[in-house]
Motif scaffolding. Sequence first.
Motif, PDB file in Angstrom:
ATOM      1  N   PHE A 157      -0.373  -1.502   4.712  1.00  0.00           N
ATOM      2  CA  PHE A 157      -1.646  -0.776   4.580  1.00  0.00           C
ATOM      3  C   PHE A 157      -2.124  -0.850   3.131  1.00  0.00           C
ATOM      4  O   PHE A 157      -1.326  -0.768   2.207  1.00  0.00           O
ATOM      5  N   ARG A 159      -4.193   1.086   0.328  1.00  0.00           N
ATOM      6  CA  ARG A 159      -4.676   2.456   0.086  1.00  0.00           C
ATOM      7  C   ARG A 159      -5.402   2.515  -1.245  1.00  0.00           C
ATOM      8  O   ARG A 159      -5.052   1.807  -2.172  1.00  0.00           O
ATOM      9  N   HIS A 160      -6.413   3.375  -1.282  1.00  0.00           N
ATOM     10  CA  HIS A 160      -6.999   3.619  -2.597  1.00  0.00           C
ATOM     11  C   HIS A 160      -7.702   4.971  -2.600  1.00  0.00           C
ATOM     12  O   HIS A 160      -8.153   5.464  -1.573  1.00  0.00           O
ATOM     13  N   ALA A 172      -7.517   4.237   3.573  1.00  0.00           N
ATOM     14  CA  ALA A 172      -6.410   3.322   3.909  1.00  0.00           C
ATOM     15  C   ALA A 172      -6.874   2.381   5.014  1.00  0.00           C
ATOM     16  O   ALA A 172      -7.690   2.759   5.875  1.00  0.00           O
ATOM     17  N   SER A 173      -6.385   1.141   4.973  1.00  0.00           N
ATOM     18  CA  SER A 173      -6.737   0.196   6.040  1.00  0.00           C
ATOM     19  C   SER A 173      -5.593  -0.780   6.272  1.00  0.00           C
ATOM     20  O   SER A 173      -4.843  -1.099   5.343  1.00  0.00           O
TER      21      SER A 173
END
Length: 264
Positions: A157, A159-160, A172-173
């Motif tokens: 994933f 995240r930022h 998140a992706s």
Amino acid sequence: MPVTITSSNALYTDLSGYYDLMCADIDYQAQSTYVRRLHQLFGNEGKRHLDLACGTGPHIRHLVDNGYQSQGLDLNQPMLDQAKLRCPEASFIQQDMCGFTVESKLDLITCFLYSIHYSGDIEKLKGCIASAHSALRDGGMFCFNVVEKNMIDNRSFVRHSAQHDGEDFVFASGWHYPGDGERQSLKLSIEKHNGDETLRWIDEHPMVAVSFEQMRQLLSPYFDVYMFDHDYEKIIPLNNTSGNAFFACVKRGSTELAGQGLAA
Ligand SMILES: C[S@@+](CC[C@H](N)C(=O)[O-])C[C@H]1O[C@@H](n2cnc3c(N)ncnc32)[C@H](O)[C@@H]1O
């Protein structure tokens, strides 16, 4: 306890105002410059451009600033509304990229951030390829990036976090591929923290799953297909160790297609 809202595409509708915040780390200038270089190397001299699944229009901004006459196409009007604010000079159409038409032929069609996978399944992906092919002039280019289904790591994933208007966000992706078949999904989550209150949206977007080779085969009746490493700093042929690739496809002339028994 966070309040969790599950939806299929909140990011492109109700939450479209947060899209640019989610993408704040993306180097849109580098991506747009890379495509301009590919177009100079492989394309024709023309400047008529269409960005498929254009979202809020960041690539269009860069291409217009570099002399292209750009249009944007997207399924979701809230995204197009923001794109129009960012690029008032460009025109925008709300259409499905799997079966679109244009008023006049184009020199360059782009589709960034793996959005071609939004075609959903192979039949619709074929529709997208056929639409792009018929919208281009001979020698025009179709450029997009692809994730290889057999190299997806379901545990990975990105995240930022970001701050906006006094609120804290965590985005998140990650891709998910079940291991066989023509469907994968993009899982996205957005968390908004404001004091004691936390709202969390979870989107799951259905996407088409392909291998690079499958994609090449779908394109090759209509286009000369070039596959590159997913590195916006260098134009180098795909070495197949990475799960991401950039495709540059040059439309074959009508005479050549007729010779293969295919309509132009
Ligand atoms: C990940 S965003 C990419 C936006 C932009 N290209 C970028 O790089 O920031 C995907 C976009 O695809 C659009 N989209 C999803 N399905 C689509 C379809 N079938 N036809 C056209 N646009 C679609 C969404 O509305 C969204 O704006």
